[in-house]
Design an enzyme around this catalytic site. Structure first.
Site, PDB file in Angstrom:
ATOM      1  N   ARG A   1      42.484  91.207  87.654  1.00  0.00           N
ATOM      2  CA  ARG A   1      42.858  90.462  88.856  1.00  0.00           C
ATOM      3  C   ARG A   1      44.276  89.921  88.802  1.00  0.00           C
ATOM      4  O   ARG A   1      44.945  89.795  89.825  1.00  0.00           O
ATOM      5  CB  ARG A   1      41.936  89.244  89.043  1.00  0.00           C
ATOM      6  CG  ARG A   1      40.554  89.560  89.540  1.00  0.00           C
ATOM      7  CD  ARG A   1      39.898  88.279  90.040  1.00  0.00           C
ATOM      8  NE  ARG A   1      38.451  88.361  90.039  1.00  0.00           N
ATOM      9  CZ  ARG A   1      37.725  88.911  91.009  1.00  0.00           C
ATOM     10  NH1 ARG A   1      38.318  89.469  92.030  1.00  0.00           N
ATOM     11  NH2 ARG A   1      36.415  88.929  90.938  1.00  0.00           N
TER      12      ARG A   1
ATOM     13  N   VAL B   1      41.580 100.614  93.231  1.00  0.00           N
ATOM     14  CA  VAL B   1      42.776  99.837  92.896  1.00  0.00           C
ATOM     15  C   VAL B   1      42.404  98.463  92.347  1.00  0.00           C
ATOM     16  O   VAL B   1      41.344  97.906  92.671  1.00  0.00           O
ATOM     17  CB  VAL B   1      43.708  99.688  94.116  1.00  0.00           C
ATOM     18  CG1 VAL B   1      44.334 101.020  94.498  1.00  0.00           C
ATOM     19  CG2 VAL B   1      42.979  99.085  95.316  1.00  0.00           C
TER      20      VAL B   1
ATOM     21  N   GLY C   1      38.404  88.005  95.350  1.00  0.00           N
ATOM     22  CA  GLY C   1      39.576  88.891  95.397  1.00  0.00           C
ATOM     23  C   GLY C   1      40.652  88.481  96.374  1.00  0.00           C
ATOM     24  O   GLY C   1      41.840  88.705  96.125  1.00  0.00           O
TER      25      GLY C   1
ATOM     26  N   ASP D   1      36.715  98.760 102.599  1.00  0.00           N
ATOM     27  CA  ASP D   1      36.370 100.044 102.001  1.00  0.00           C
ATOM     28  C   ASP D   1      35.344 100.722 102.940  1.00  0.00           C
ATOM     29  O   ASP D   1      35.731 101.281 103.952  1.00  0.00           O
ATOM     30  CB  ASP D   1      35.826  99.747 100.596  1.00  0.00           C
ATOM     31  CG  ASP D   1      35.588 100.973  99.750  1.00  0.00           C
ATOM     32  OD1 ASP D   1      36.311 101.967  99.913  1.00  0.00           O
ATOM     33  OD2 ASP D   1      34.671 100.942  98.899  1.00  0.00           O
TER      34      ASP D   1
HETATM   35  P1  IMP Z   1      33.030  97.455 101.475  1.00  0.00           P
HETATM   36  O1  IMP Z   1      31.874  96.571 101.813  1.00  0.00           O
HETATM   37  O2  IMP Z   1      32.589  98.803 101.008  1.00  0.00           O
HETATM   38  O3  IMP Z   1      34.069  97.554 102.559  1.00  0.00           O
HETATM   39  O4  IMP Z   1      33.679  96.868 100.197  1.00  0.00           O
HETATM   40  C1  IMP Z   1      34.464  95.800 100.217  1.00  0.00           C
HETATM   41  C2  IMP Z   1      34.523  95.149  98.875  1.00  0.00           C
HETATM   42  O5  IMP Z   1      34.398  96.100  97.785  1.00  0.00           O
HETATM   43  C3  IMP Z   1      35.861  94.517  98.733  1.00  0.00           C
HETATM   44  O6  IMP Z   1      35.827  93.196  99.184  1.00  0.00           O
HETATM   45  C4  IMP Z   1      36.104  94.619  97.240  1.00  0.00           C
HETATM   46  O7  IMP Z   1      35.552  93.499  96.604  1.00  0.00           O
HETATM   47  C5  IMP Z   1      35.353  95.838  96.797  1.00  0.00           C
HETATM   48  N1  IMP Z   1      36.258  97.001  96.667  1.00  0.00           N
HETATM   49  C6  IMP Z   1      36.326  98.091  97.462  1.00  0.00           C
HETATM   50  N2  IMP Z   1      37.260  98.948  97.060  1.00  0.00           N
HETATM   51  C7  IMP Z   1      37.828  98.389  95.969  1.00  0.00           C
HETATM   52  C8  IMP Z   1      38.904  98.792  95.107  1.00  0.00           C
HETATM   53  O8  IMP Z   1      39.536  99.860  95.234  1.00  0.00           O
HETATM   54  N3  IMP Z   1      39.197  97.939  94.092  1.00  0.00           N
HETATM   55  C9  IMP Z   1      38.542  96.747  93.902  1.00  0.00           C
HETATM   56  N4  IMP Z   1      37.552  96.337  94.695  1.00  0.00           N
HETATM   57  C10 IMP Z   1      37.200  97.149  95.723  1.00  0.00           C
HETATM   58 MG    MG Z   2      35.873  91.477  97.799  1.00  0.00          MG
END
Ligand code: IMP
Ligand code: MG
Length: 174
Positions: free
Chosen positions: A164, A152, A43, A102
């Protein structure tokens, strides 16, 4: 894909302007020495490439892969490494480039991994930040946009590999 609606949250123009500002900050914070920008696959690649082209000092690139299994639109919170670094970043300045923070589980895991590589400094650039969802105590040093708790897509962000290539960051309603 047809039963889902997309609503622009951050336009391509806004992204371009903000990325240029972040590039300037990164430049000022790293005046000398080797600087690695490390993107989290896949991403963050769009963000990485635009950032690098706006930074007017030499940079080196690397990529890191991480998977959080068992999720569709929310992370399982148990990241695993799918690709480590190609280069040694020992003694170098490192900026980890992430698309979105996130829950923070991915970032926490990656910061831990990168600190073991003994860089001179480690900073984090996240294009998007969803602070409402934070579970782990991590924060980015450079944040493009703080956004509400919505899923998103676009500008590198996907849902199961779709969306993407959208130029804008869009809220995906399902
Ligand atoms: P975390 O480990 O929960 O902080 O998640 C991080 C990863 O989840 C990011 O690198 C994204 O790949 C994915 N992610 C979290 N929120 C979104 C979103 O709203 N859209 C797309 N991917 C997301
Ligand atoms: Mg990611």
């Amino acid at each position: 894909m047809n039963d889902r609606s997309l609503q622009v949250l951050v336009s391509a123009d806004e992204i371009r302007r903000r990325v240029a500002e972040l590039a300037g900050q990164i430049e000022r914070d790293h005046p000398d020495g080797p600087l690695y920008l490390i993107a989290v696959l896949k991403g963050a690649c769009f963000f990485l490439v635009d950032l690098v082209r706006a930074i007017r000092r030499p940079v080196r690139l690397d990529f890191i892969g991480v998977a959080s299994y068992g999720r569709e639109t929310s992370s399982s919170g148990r990241p695993t490494l799918t690709k480590g670094l190609d280069s040694s970043v020992e003694g170098a300045d490192v900026v980890l480039v992430e698309d979105i923070v996130d829950t923070g589980a991915t970032l926490e895991y990656l910061v831990n991994y990168l600190e073991q590589q003994k860089p001179r400094s480690l900073r984090i650039a996240a294009l998007l930040d969803k602070p409402e969802r934070r579970v782990r105590p991590v924060a980015a040093d450079y944040v493009g946009f703080t956004i509400p708790n919505r899923f998103v897509v676009g500008y590198g962000l996907d849902l199961a590999e779709d969306y993407r290539s959208l130029p804008d960051i869009c809220i995906l309603d399902r």
